[in-house]
Motif scaffolding. Sequence first.
Motif, mmCIF file in Angstrom:
data_model
loop_
_atom_site.group_PDB
_atom_site.id
_atom_site.type_symbol
_atom_site.label_atom_id
_atom_site.label_comp_id
_atom_site.label_asym_id
_atom_site.label_seq_id
_atom_site.Cartn_x
_atom_site.Cartn_y
_atom_site.Cartn_z
ATOM 1 N N LEU A 120 0.861 -1.183 0.000
ATOM 2 C CA LEU A 120 0.000 0.000 0.000
ATOM 3 C C LEU A 120 0.895 1.230 0.000
ATOM 4 C CD1 LEU A 120 -2.728 1.387 0.203
ATOM 5 C CD2 LEU A 120 -2.658 1.064 2.681
ATOM 6 N N THR A 121 0.942 1.925 -1.137
ATOM 7 C CA THR A 121 1.857 3.056 -1.271
ATOM 8 C C THR A 121 1.171 4.349 -1.666
ATOM 9 O OG1 THR A 121 2.313 2.564 -3.607
ATOM 10 C CG2 THR A 121 3.722 1.494 -1.962
ATOM 11 N N VAL A 164 6.454 -0.613 -19.159
ATOM 12 C CA VAL A 164 5.275 -0.925 -18.346
ATOM 13 C C VAL A 164 5.501 -0.385 -16.946
ATOM 14 C CG1 VAL A 164 3.811 -2.741 -17.402
ATOM 15 C CG2 VAL A 164 4.777 -2.991 -19.694
ATOM 16 N N LYS A 165 4.598 0.497 -16.505
ATOM 17 C CA LYS A 165 4.686 1.056 -15.160
ATOM 18 C C LYS A 165 4.450 -0.036 -14.125
ATOM 19 C CE LYS A 165 3.220 5.913 -15.526
ATOM 20 N NZ LYS A 165 2.160 6.859 -15.125
ATOM 21 N N GLU A 166 5.173 0.059 -13.026
ATOM 22 C CA GLU A 166 4.941 -0.885 -11.934
ATOM 23 C C GLU A 166 3.521 -0.742 -11.404
ATOM 24 O OE1 GLU A 166 6.760 -2.055 -7.530
ATOM 25 O OE2 GLU A 166 7.776 -0.580 -8.802
ATOM 26 N N PHE A 167 3.045 0.509 -11.273
ATOM 27 C CA PHE A 167 1.697 0.744 -10.755
ATOM 28 C C PHE A 167 0.654 0.274 -11.767
ATOM 29 C CE2 PHE A 167 -1.991 3.704 -10.380
ATOM 30 C CZ PHE A 167 -2.474 3.215 -9.175
ATOM 31 N N GLN A 168 -0.107 -0.738 -11.409
ATOM 32 C CA GLN A 168 -1.219 -1.256 -12.195
ATOM 33 C C GLN A 168 -0.809 -1.758 -13.588
ATOM 34 O OE1 GLN A 168 -4.244 1.836 -12.064
ATOM 35 N NE2 GLN A 168 -4.978 1.135 -10.080
ATOM 36 N N SER A 169 0.470 -2.034 -13.771
ATOM 37 C CA SER A 169 0.962 -2.587 -15.046
ATOM 38 C C SER A 169 0.505 -1.770 -16.257
ATOM 39 C CB SER A 169 0.502 -4.043 -15.199
ATOM 40 O OG SER A 169 1.085 -4.866 -14.223
ATOM 41 N N LEU A 197 -4.253 -5.212 -14.073
ATOM 42 C CA LEU A 197 -4.254 -3.918 -13.395
ATOM 43 C C LEU A 197 -4.543 -4.101 -11.909
ATOM 44 C CD1 LEU A 197 -5.726 -0.573 -14.593
ATOM 45 C CD2 LEU A 197 -6.478 -1.480 -12.401
ATOM 46 N N CYS A 198 -5.582 -4.882 -11.594
ATOM 47 C CA CYS A 198 -5.948 -5.087 -10.192
ATOM 48 C C CYS A 198 -4.824 -5.765 -9.412
ATOM 49 C CB CYS A 198 -7.223 -5.923 -10.098
ATOM 50 S SG CYS A 198 -8.731 -5.032 -10.533
ATOM 51 N N ALA A 199 -4.137 -6.696 -10.047
ATOM 52 C CA ALA A 199 -3.080 -7.439 -9.366
ATOM 53 C C ALA A 199 -1.919 -6.547 -8.967
ATOM 54 C CB ALA A 199 -2.579 -8.578 -10.257
ATOM 55 N N ARG A 200 -1.787 -5.394 -9.623
ATOM 56 C CA ARG A 200 -0.668 -4.487 -9.338
ATOM 57 C C ARG A 200 -1.138 -3.177 -8.714
ATOM 58 N NH1 ARG A 200 3.790 -5.944 -12.523
ATOM 59 N NH2 ARG A 200 4.951 -4.406 -11.331
ATOM 60 N N CYS A 201 -2.339 -3.181 -8.161
ATOM 61 C CA CYS A 201 -2.865 -1.955 -7.549
ATOM 62 C C CYS A 201 -2.253 -1.764 -6.165
ATOM 63 C CB CYS A 201 -4.390 -2.021 -7.443
ATOM 64 S SG CYS A 201 -5.123 -0.505 -6.773
ATOM 65 N N THR A 202 -1.810 -0.559 -5.875
ATOM 66 C CA THR A 202 -1.178 -0.238 -4.585
ATOM 67 C C THR A 202 -1.899 0.904 -3.881
ATOM 68 O OG1 THR A 202 0.363 1.266 -5.702
ATOM 69 C CG2 THR A 202 1.082 -1.016 -5.401
#
Length: 304
Positions: A10-11, A216-221, A244-249
Amino acid sequence: MLVDRFGRPLTSLRISVTEKCNHRCVFCHREGLLNYESESELGAEDWGFVANVASYLGIRDAKLTGGEPLVRRDIVEIVREITGNGLSTSITTNGSLLDKYAKGLAEAGVDHVNVSLHSLREDVFKAITGGDLKRVLQGIEAALQYGIRLKLDFVVLTWNKDEVADLVEFASKRGLEVNMIELIPLGVDAELYKRLHVELRGVEEYLEKRAVKVEVKEFQSRPVYHLDNGVKVTLIKGFCNPELCARCTRIRFTPDGKIKPCLFRNDNLVDARPYILSRDFHGLVEAFKRANSLREPYFKVVTR
């Protein structure tokens, strides 16, 4: 740093500071908010306290949204409070009041501003947003004058899909980044959604042809296309997208102080308002932890 049971850190916070807005966009999802009393909106110092606790928990940045955040007369003070308590702060705005607040936001340390610019044609812009394109363009120029980094948010619709290239050129001339966003059905009448929705494959093909690099951004791919004219375009496909959901912070705050773990759900909100108003640091820490424990990907990969 808090990590949910799916291994997602969580960022980031997305804070809706008001539900009020001076535009009436046809696709507005109101940040997935339930109704609330406008008198219960939290103040600038309240959001500063939230930022202080969030920073303690390892959260790094906050995005201020609405409604339209710039209808808050204390928006500059809100930004100053949040940045002063350790979070990098950005704003998503329709831009119509940006010329009024650009100087103050720059001085308060805003990191960047996302401006919703869904058409460069006055009649189309009016039909989509109910707003005045000239005011938004004035806001963009004012923000640039004060050195604010800008990103343009463009929701691709049947009404404006022929403007993709024009928007890219507009951004190139001003050194702006662009988010190309797929329409989601949240808060939109089903028949209107059918009429407006555009599958983004055509946009992807256009970007691929012009890209000199893709990352590809780390946030939400999120894929980012670096185009031949220097513009960076991020493609945002948020619906039915398990990657997207798998990489949500991120988690969200409502204007009255409830923590909302997911845009698409209202059945798992955590009421943090009492802890915020009483400045109960430990209580708010525990509210963050409860909300984090409720985070889960809304769209998941289906295995057979």
